[in-house]
Each structure stands twice: as C-alpha cells, then as structure tokens.
Design a protein around this motif. Structure first.
Motif, PDB file in Angstrom:
ATOM      1  N   UNK A  63       8.262  -2.741   3.392  1.00 14.47           N
ATOM      2  CA  UNK A  63       7.816  -4.580   3.050  1.00 14.47           C
ATOM      3  C   UNK A  63       6.024  -4.336   3.646  1.00 14.47           C
ATOM      4  N   UNK A  64       5.543  -4.085   4.439  1.00 19.33           N
ATOM      5  CA  UNK A  64       4.677  -3.808   5.064  1.00 19.33           C
ATOM      6  C   UNK A  64       3.431  -2.224   4.549  1.00 19.33           C
ATOM      7  N   UNK A  65       4.200  -2.011   3.898  1.00 22.04           N
ATOM      8  CA  UNK A  65       3.741  -0.762   3.406  1.00 22.04           C
ATOM      9  C   UNK A  65       4.087  -0.513   1.569  1.00 22.04           C
ATOM     10  N   UNK A  66       4.374  -1.404   1.426  1.00 23.30           N
ATOM     11  CA  UNK A  66       4.388  -1.525  -0.282  1.00 23.30           C
ATOM     12  C   UNK A  66       2.620  -0.988  -0.689  1.00 23.30           C
ATOM     13  N   UNK A  67       1.978  -1.806  -0.752  1.00 24.61           N
ATOM     14  CA  UNK A  67       0.595  -1.207  -1.023  1.00 24.61           C
ATOM     15  C   UNK A  67       0.196  -0.410  -1.391  1.00 24.61           C
ATOM     16  N   UNK A  68       0.824   0.712  -0.704  1.00 22.88           N
ATOM     17  CA  UNK A  68       1.272   2.331  -0.570  1.00 22.88           C
ATOM     18  C   UNK A  68       1.465   2.756  -1.949  1.00 22.88           C
ATOM     19  N   UNK A  69       2.562   1.905  -2.815  1.00 19.32           N
ATOM     20  CA  UNK A  69       2.779   2.398  -3.895  1.00 19.32           C
ATOM     21  C   UNK A  69       1.816   1.885  -5.082  1.00 19.32           C
ATOM     22  N   UNK A  70       0.834   1.046  -5.408  1.00 20.28           N
ATOM     23  CA  UNK A  70      -0.555   1.807  -6.144  1.00 20.28           C
ATOM     24  C   UNK A  70      -1.055   2.161  -5.431  1.00 20.28           C
ATOM     25  N   UNK A  71      -1.604   2.576  -4.137  1.00 19.22           N
ATOM     26  CA  UNK A  71      -2.454   3.823  -3.873  1.00 19.22           C
ATOM     27  C   UNK A  71      -2.302   4.592  -4.758  1.00 19.22           C
ATOM     28  N   UNK A  72      -0.924   5.306  -4.486  1.00 17.53           N
ATOM     29  CA  UNK A  72      -0.933   6.082  -5.019  1.00 17.53           C
ATOM     30  C   UNK A  72      -0.344   6.217  -6.490  1.00 17.53           C
ATOM     31  N   UNK A  73      -0.277   5.925  -6.912  1.00 14.79           N
ATOM     32  CA  UNK A  73      -0.682   5.447  -8.513  1.00 14.79           C
ATOM     33  C   UNK A  73      -2.262   5.801  -8.918  1.00 14.79           C
ATOM     34  N   UNK A  74      -2.690   4.658  -8.365  1.00 12.87           N
ATOM     35  CA  UNK A  74      -4.475   4.398  -8.981  1.00 12.87           C
ATOM     36  C   UNK A  74      -5.281   5.117  -7.969  1.00 12.87           C
ATOM     37  N   UNK A  75      -4.571   6.560  -7.148  1.00 11.37           N
ATOM     38  CA  UNK A  75      -5.942   8.138  -6.900  1.00 11.37           C
ATOM     39  C   UNK A  75      -6.028   8.286  -7.773  1.00 11.37           C
TER      40      UNK A  75
END
Length: 87
Positions: A63-75
């Motif tokens: 849960x505390x790392x879920x922002x990395x899902x979008x980060x991997x896509x957005x890059x």
C-alpha cells in the motif's frame, strides 16, 4: 498484470533483473530501473533476482508503495522515456 519496480531500487539500480528478463522490458531511468508495463509478459523472472526486494507484481505492491505503479507507467508516456541499460 505487469511487474513494478518500487522505491528500494532508487539509487541502487542493480541490473540482475535486466539479465534475466526474456523480453528486455526493464529500462534505466535517472534514479532507478523501470519496467515498461506494455512490454512486460508477467513471467516473474525478475522478482527473485532483485537483491533489494524492489520488484512486485502490480497487484501485490504494498500500500505505501502504490504510487510506483503510476510512476512506472508514466515514465514511458513522457517525452523522454528511459533508455535501455547496458548489459
């Protein structure tokens, strides 16, 4: 669901995962490695190779790392997607 590289990879960028990826979907960014979600075949070969436990299946990202899902896509959607690391 693709695999995602999270915070533990920042500044580490160990390339063990790159060497085992059968489709070469792991790229080097400025601060960490990234998995292109459109290229990932969900094989899981990269996960056990990561020495810092930074790689998770998308549905298992803590849960505390879920922002990395979008980060991997957005890059990969930006104007300067990361380049492939040298082997």
């Amino acid at each position: 669901m693709p695999y995602v590289i999270t915070e533990a990879c920042i500044s580490v960028k160990d390339r063990s995962c790159v060497d085992v990826c059968p489709v070469d979907c792991i790229y080097e960014g400025e601060d960490q490695l990234y998995i292109n979600p459109d290229e990932c075949i969900d094989c899981g070969a990269c996960e056990p190779e990561c020495p810092v436990t930074a790689i998770f299946p998308e549905e298992d990202v803590p849960t505390q790392l879920r922002s990395f899902i979008a980060k991997n896509k957005d890059v990969f959607e930006g104007p300067n997607p990361p380049g492939r690391p040298s082997r």
